[in-house]
Motif scaffolding. Structure first.
Motif, PDB file in Angstrom:
ATOM      1  N   ALA A 141      34.664  -2.991   5.329  1.00  0.00           N
ATOM      2  CA  ALA A 141      34.841  -3.914   4.204  1.00  0.00           C
ATOM      3  C   ALA A 141      33.592  -4.764   3.999  1.00  0.00           C
ATOM      4  N   ALA A 142      33.047  -5.288   5.099  1.00  0.00           N
ATOM      5  CA  ALA A 142      31.823  -6.078   4.997  1.00  0.00           C
ATOM      6  C   ALA A 142      30.677  -5.221   4.473  1.00  0.00           C
ATOM      7  N   GLY A 143      30.632  -3.959   4.898  1.00  0.00           N
ATOM      8  CA  GLY A 143      29.579  -3.058   4.435  1.00  0.00           C
ATOM      9  C   GLY A 143      29.686  -2.740   2.961  1.00  0.00           C
ATOM     10  N   ILE A 144      30.909  -2.514   2.482  1.00  0.00           N
ATOM     11  CA  ILE A 144      31.103  -2.254   1.053  1.00  0.00           C
ATOM     12  C   ILE A 144      30.658  -3.463   0.232  1.00  0.00           C
ATOM     13  N   ALA A 145      31.062  -4.654   0.688  1.00  0.00           N
ATOM     14  CA  ALA A 145      30.682  -5.876  -0.035  1.00  0.00           C
ATOM     15  C   ALA A 145      29.166  -6.064  -0.025  1.00  0.00           C
ATOM     16  N   TRP A 146      28.539  -5.779   1.083  1.00  0.00           N
ATOM     17  CA  TRP A 146      27.075  -5.906   1.188  1.00  0.00           C
ATOM     18  C   TRP A 146      26.401  -4.914   0.249  1.00  0.00           C
ATOM     19  N   ALA A 147      26.895  -3.665   0.246  1.00  0.00           N
ATOM     20  CA  ALA A 147      26.322  -2.648  -0.637  1.00  0.00           C
ATOM     21  C   ALA A 147      26.482  -3.044  -2.105  1.00  0.00           C
ATOM     22  N   THR A 148      27.620  -3.639  -2.442  1.00  0.00           N
ATOM     23  CA  THR A 148      27.848  -4.102  -3.813  1.00  0.00           C
ATOM     24  C   THR A 148      26.800  -5.121  -4.223  1.00  0.00           C
ATOM     25  N   ALA A 149      26.522  -6.059  -3.294  1.00  0.00           N
ATOM     26  CA  ALA A 149      25.529  -7.099  -3.583  1.00  0.00           C
ATOM     27  C   ALA A 149      24.127  -6.502  -3.704  1.00  0.00           C
ATOM     28  N   ILE A 150      23.781  -5.585  -2.821  1.00  0.00           N
ATOM     29  CA  ILE A 150      22.453  -4.961  -2.853  1.00  0.00           C
ATOM     30  C   ILE A 150      22.229  -4.227  -4.179  1.00  0.00           C
ATOM     31  N   ARG A 151      23.266  -3.592  -4.668  1.00  0.00           N
ATOM     32  CA  ARG A 151      23.163  -2.807  -5.905  1.00  0.00           C
ATOM     33  C   ARG A 151      23.289  -3.684  -7.153  1.00  0.00           C
ATOM     34  N   GLY A 152      23.530  -4.962  -6.962  1.00  0.00           N
ATOM     35  CA  GLY A 152      23.613  -5.866  -8.104  1.00  0.00           C
ATOM     36  C   GLY A 152      24.855  -5.683  -8.940  1.00  0.00           C
ATOM     37  N   LEU A 153      25.912  -5.169  -8.339  1.00  0.00           N
ATOM     38  CA  LEU A 153      27.157  -4.948  -9.062  1.00  0.00           C
ATOM     39  C   LEU A 153      28.019  -6.206  -9.043  1.00  0.00           C
ATOM     40  N   ASP A 154      29.012  -6.218  -9.907  1.00  0.00           N
ATOM     41  CA  ASP A 154      29.849  -7.409 -10.084  1.00  0.00           C
ATOM     42  C   ASP A 154      31.075  -7.396  -9.187  1.00  0.00           C
ATOM     43  N   GLY A 155      31.266  -6.343  -8.394  1.00  0.00           N
ATOM     44  CA  GLY A 155      32.501  -6.175  -7.640  1.00  0.00           C
ATOM     45  C   GLY A 155      32.645  -7.102  -6.443  1.00  0.00           C
ATOM     46  N   VAL A 156      33.905  -7.347  -6.106  1.00  0.00           N
ATOM     47  CA  VAL A 156      34.290  -8.116  -4.924  1.00  0.00           C
ATOM     48  C   VAL A 156      35.137  -7.204  -4.048  1.00  0.00           C
ATOM     49  N   THR A 157      35.049  -7.361  -2.746  1.00  0.00           N
ATOM     50  CA  THR A 157      35.876  -6.589  -1.824  1.00  0.00           C
ATOM     51  C   THR A 157      36.979  -7.475  -1.267  1.00  0.00           C
ATOM     52  N   LEU A 158      38.218  -7.032  -1.417  1.00  0.00           N
ATOM     53  CA  LEU A 158      39.373  -7.736  -0.860  1.00  0.00           C
ATOM     54  C   LEU A 158      39.861  -6.935   0.330  1.00  0.00           C
ATOM     55  N   ALA A 159      39.860  -7.545   1.501  1.00  0.00           N
ATOM     56  CA  ALA A 159      40.268  -6.859   2.728  1.00  0.00           C
ATOM     57  C   ALA A 159      41.424  -7.608   3.376  1.00  0.00           C
TER      58      ALA A 159
END
Length: 346
Positions: free
Chosen positions: A148-166
């Motif tokens: 979950a932390a990795g998905i959220a980090w990847a989202t931020a690196i790619r500049g996407l608007d998504g949030v991860t809810l775990a």
């Protein structure tokens, strides 16, 4: 960063340590000045919670008949799961479940027949569709959290608007994976909202035997991000605090930990016998805080729904579960090749 109308984490941290509550056990508003979900969202919430209960009943019955494997009911925890998931957008955000977030998985896009297929062992049919931003349910405690932390980090690196809810349970906070995920999330400031569903027991081990901490939400401070405890049986409090945490994450403010203090009103799973380790009076007392009864009392008292309308919804969700079960049973049983399919690309 977007300014919030009220910083619930700060308000809770400055208070007496009791979980935030907006809606009382009798369905009355504890503080009428506090925000509450719009009426249409309440209708969706109640339907999901009633669907969850219908699914619990059907799957428990199927297990007793020897037709379905292990099942973990959501009974008593519906407000914690539904209230938090209603704060995210399945089109852009990721869901990382633990093992008993069925209503969140359904709202996120996993079809009910496919969820039932997974419980019936129809592995191929149970595959999560490509467009659904969700990881599979996880039986290995806390091992989903570094992902979950990795998905959220990847989202931020790619500049996407998504949030991860775990999601995780109170027992998961005793695992190393939990601490490693929280440390990474805090250091990197990732857009992660972690909902710790504190249902008072890690199978048979009470929270008092897991930690000397007064509140699990206090652990967030050590990782440099906010933590807040809410009444997990109060859909209003869970939704509003999660909504703010999602808004904060989306605006670049980093992770938040939400401890939803609730109670597991049923067994841990269908192999468990809670009468061996719980006092029946404890379960009876928890029943007075029933999250579904609480929301029904509010909806009927506020004139949003009539008892007859709620009866109609209950009948509809039972029919929905029955139809999905018939479809799930029509899927073929897996063969040996299913051990590798959906795991390896080649």
């Amino acid at each position: 960063m977007t300014q919030m109308s009220t910083d619930w984490a700060a308000e809770w941290a400055a208070g007496d340590g009791e979980p935030l509550r907006f809606l009382g056990p009798d369905g009355g508003l504890v503080r009428p000045d506090l925000p509450r979900p719009p009426d249409d969202l309440l209708g969706e919430a109640l339907r999901l919670m009633l669907l969850s209960r219908a699914l619990d009943q059907k799957c428990t019955s199927l297990h007793r008949q020897g037709r379905l494997g292990l099942y973990a009911p959501v009974l008593g925890q519906e407000a914690a799961v539904v209230g938090s998931h209603l704060a995210i957008d399945p089109a852009t955000d990721w869901l990382v479940p633990a093992s008993r977030e069925q209503p969140a998985m359904l709202r996120h896009g996993w079809p009910l027949d496919r969820l039932l297929a997974s419980l019936l062992g129809r592995i191929d049919a149970a595959r999560i569709p490509d467009h659904v931003r969700m990881l599979p349910r996880q039986q290995s405690i806390a091992s989903q959290l570094p992902h979950a932390a990795g998905i959220a980090w990847a989202t931020a690196i790619r500049g996407l608007d998504g949030v991860t809810l775990a999601y995780c349970g109170d027992g998961a906070t005793s695992e190393g994976d939990f601490h490693e995920a929280c440390n990474l999330a805090g250091v990197m400031g990732v857009p992660l909202v972690l909902v710790v569903i504190n249902n008072q027991y890690a199978i048979s081990t009470p929270v008092s035997r897991q930690t000397r901490a007064i509140r699990l939400a206090h652990r967030a401070r050590g990782y440099g991000f906010p933590g807040v405890a809410v009444d997990g049986d109060d859909l209003f409090a869970v939704h509003e605090v999660t909504r703010q945490a999602v808004e904060r994450a989306r605006a670049g403010g980093g992770p938040t930990m939400i401890e939803a203090v609730t109670y597991r009103m049923s067994f841990h799973n269908t192999s468990d016998n809670p009468s061996l380790y719980r006092d029946p009076s404890e379960e009876a007392e928890a029943g007075l805080r029933d999250p579904v009864a609480r929301l029904v009392a509010y909806a009927t008292g506020a004139g949003l729904m009539t008892p007859d309308a709620i009866d109609v919804v209950e009948a509809e969700v039972r029919a929905e579960v029955a139809a999905a079960l018939d479809l799930a049973l029509s899927y073929p049983a897996p063969g040996p090749e299913e051990i590798f399919r959906h795991v390896f690309s080649d």
